[in-house]
Design an enzyme around this catalytic site. Sequence first.
Site, short mmCIF file in Angstrom:
data_model
loop_
_atom_site.label_atom_id
_atom_site.label_comp_id
_atom_site.label_asym_id
_atom_site.label_seq_id
_atom_site.Cartn_x
_atom_site.Cartn_y
_atom_site.Cartn_z
N CYS A 35 96.71 -6.56 -25.23
CA CYS A 35 97.61 -7.43 -25.99
C CYS A 35 96.95 -7.90 -27.29
CB CYS A 35 97.95 -8.65 -25.16
SG CYS A 35 96.47 -9.57 -24.73
N CYS A 38 93.82 -10.14 -26.69
CA CYS A 38 92.56 -9.43 -26.44
C CYS A 38 91.99 -8.95 -27.77
CB CYS A 38 92.74 -8.18 -25.59
SG CYS A 38 93.86 -8.31 -24.22
N ASP A 444 92.72 22.06 -2.61
CA ASP A 444 91.35 21.83 -2.15
C ASP A 444 91.44 20.66 -1.18
OD1 ASP A 444 88.55 21.70 -2.04
OD2 ASP A 444 88.53 20.16 -3.59
N ASP A 618 89.53 19.52 -7.53
CA ASP A 618 88.82 18.51 -8.31
C ASP A 618 87.36 18.84 -8.51
OD1 ASP A 618 87.95 18.10 -5.73
OD2 ASP A 618 87.65 15.96 -6.06
N ASP A 622 85.98 24.42 -7.52
CA ASP A 622 87.37 24.83 -7.69
C ASP A 622 87.65 25.36 -9.08
OD1 ASP A 622 88.01 23.78 -5.16
OD2 ASP A 622 88.11 21.78 -6.03
#
Lengths: 722, 52
Positions: A35, A38, A444, A618, A622
Amino acid sequence: MALTHDAPRADLGAFLKPRGDGRSSLDLLVPDVRCAGCMSKIEREIQALSGVVSARLNLTHKRLTVEFAGASGDAAGVVTALARLGYPATPYDPGQAQAALDRDGRRLVLALAVAGFGVMNTMMFSVPIWAGLFGQELGPATRTVMMWFSGAVGAPCALYAGMPFFRSAWRSLKARRANMDVPISIGVILTLAISFSETILGGRDAYFDAAVSLLFLLLIGRWLEHRLRARASSAAADLLALQAPTATVLAADDTLSARPLADVRPGDRLLLRPGERVPVDSRVLSGTSELDNSLLTGETAPVMVGIAGVCHAGALNLSGTLRVVAMARSEDSAIAAIARLVESGAQSKSRYVRLADKAAAIYVPVVHTIALLTFAGGWALGLGPREALIRAVAVLIVTCPCALGLAVPAVQITASSRLFRRGVLVKSGAALERLAEVDHVVFDKTGVLTLGRPRLIDPMARTLAMAAPLARASRHPLACAIAEAAGSGPLAAEVTEQPGQGVEGVIDGRRARLGRAAFLGVASAGSETELWFGYEGDIRIRFHFADSLRADAAATVAELIAHGCEVEVLSGDLEGPVNRAADAVGISARRAGCTPQDKADRIDDLTRAGRKVLMVGDGLNDAGAMAKAHAAMAPGTALEASQNAADLVFSGEHLGSVVMALDVARSARRRALENFGFAALYNALAAPAAILGLVNPFVAAIAMSGSSLVVTLNALRTGARR
Amino acid sequence: MNIVMFLAPFSLALGLVALAAFWWTLRAGQYDDPAGDAARILADDPADRPKT
């Protein structure tokens, strides 16, 4: 050896970028800013630090650029200050590719703006000409003046706005291929030429406005496509920057400095704290710890390493602080073989022909043949070469590919925006097209069907409360699982952690230990993941853990089967855990103990059998299979190599994202095909009209914008149902 | 008719001014952070704005 985890601050000097004027700047990714509050708080606080000249936060991309007065600055101080404010930040290297993409985007927007200016101002002169077409009084002299004005504005604008198309057409012609930009370029240049000749000869039809508006509509499509790529690549870069951007390097005098992974050289000494990933292949110099190799091999059980033990890049350090010496650079680490697999897969993917190119392959020869026949036929039938040429150009203009140029990008940007809002990142439009064709899904196990982190099984509230004070003091994932299950509460005193063994501390005046079986002096027979707890001289309590399935894994598999996909598990883990997980989610086809090569070979077999495979994985093991598969997805927790090999990355804990992405991709494909159908229908009506000489510049302008509008509106329906 | 010969170039010039203005906003990076610019207008304290 007792250890605390409050490691000393590492120097982030390597991330400072020197600038021409003697100052230096630092780019940080601050993912948690939301925002205006911040933003102003962060900018105020960071600017107040000494040595900082300016701090500017980009709220859209959540990036903070800090400028220091000198050639060096306290980069770590900025990160610490941000952490104190409650915003964790990661140094971030914008990189060359990003800057190039940005430049391309600006050039496209500028071309779009020039085309827009051209359309509006050419129309200003076209409207009187059009009025003349409907019998309003407009003398030939005035008409010629208007046409000259129109040409003076339209032609330069068309030439400038057409540059992206001319360049691409030229490149493709040099490579002896014809892409969509070739007919576009020919059409635009021919239209401009014929319009000028008509203006000089005092003719009736000039199509300057058509040439510019054609380019304007096409540039919208180009720009949408560019936006899709730019957003995907910046989001992907953010994910990776947050993951493991740095290695902590130990200098000869034991001072710490953080260094980008690419700059780590063999022989560098590195510090590896618990909870960090091994940055490059390395050998242990001192310390012992357990390593979690699940992202590398799919195995869930941690492996002990001691002095001279080898750590592979990507493994997670669980319990002890290690000092290691780097054995390879980041690019050469352990994954050379996997990188080769990925490369061969990427080559097969680049052979994929996109929908728009398939359409262009039909469209280009057909339209050009018709235009040529119109010219030859018209001349032969006694129209005269000038009228025959005007009709041929009219054919080229009304069958303009702007509907085709918009058909696919408009659909894909709608689809990927919808997916993006639901936490699925699409890397490219081609990825969506490939995903839509999938009929076989390979999962996986570790980290995909499961969450990839241990969870306590059958906890008893009383024993949990006893062990929790010690568990809270440790960062070991098993201890964290206990602490998570127990909730918040008191902390044990005098805690010391024995790396690779366990933690010891004082709870309510009694000395207690939490750790491996040997650490508590019990003999353990089980191969399962477990942790023991006991007060000094009291009974021992056993906790045991399993990697828990994602909550919607079974539902996802059922839905995929309902979507007509075959589902299969390929895992590098042992048979027992694989069988248990596959049974629980209802997948009967399963293979355990697969090496990365096994996985890639299995994908090849399926592809040869004519299946279009989606690989969801992941781990590094893989990555090869993901690159070979027709389409690939990875969770946001996956390693860099796997995220790079994936076409889509989903965040969050829901595996249902896979089904949703498949739905949206299929819906996008349907919309794109509808758009092509519409464009074909429109051309089937417009081309004969042009051949018969019924098309004048006004009809061409209406038809062109009308068809583009219909195509765009249809694209907006993509994936709207869910 | 004479007035058209004056008005048409004049309106073109106005259009070119708008195009140049757009080019300038693009070069000045005014589209780099739409969310931030929308939020910055709410910061009422001039000190909240970044030093330039």
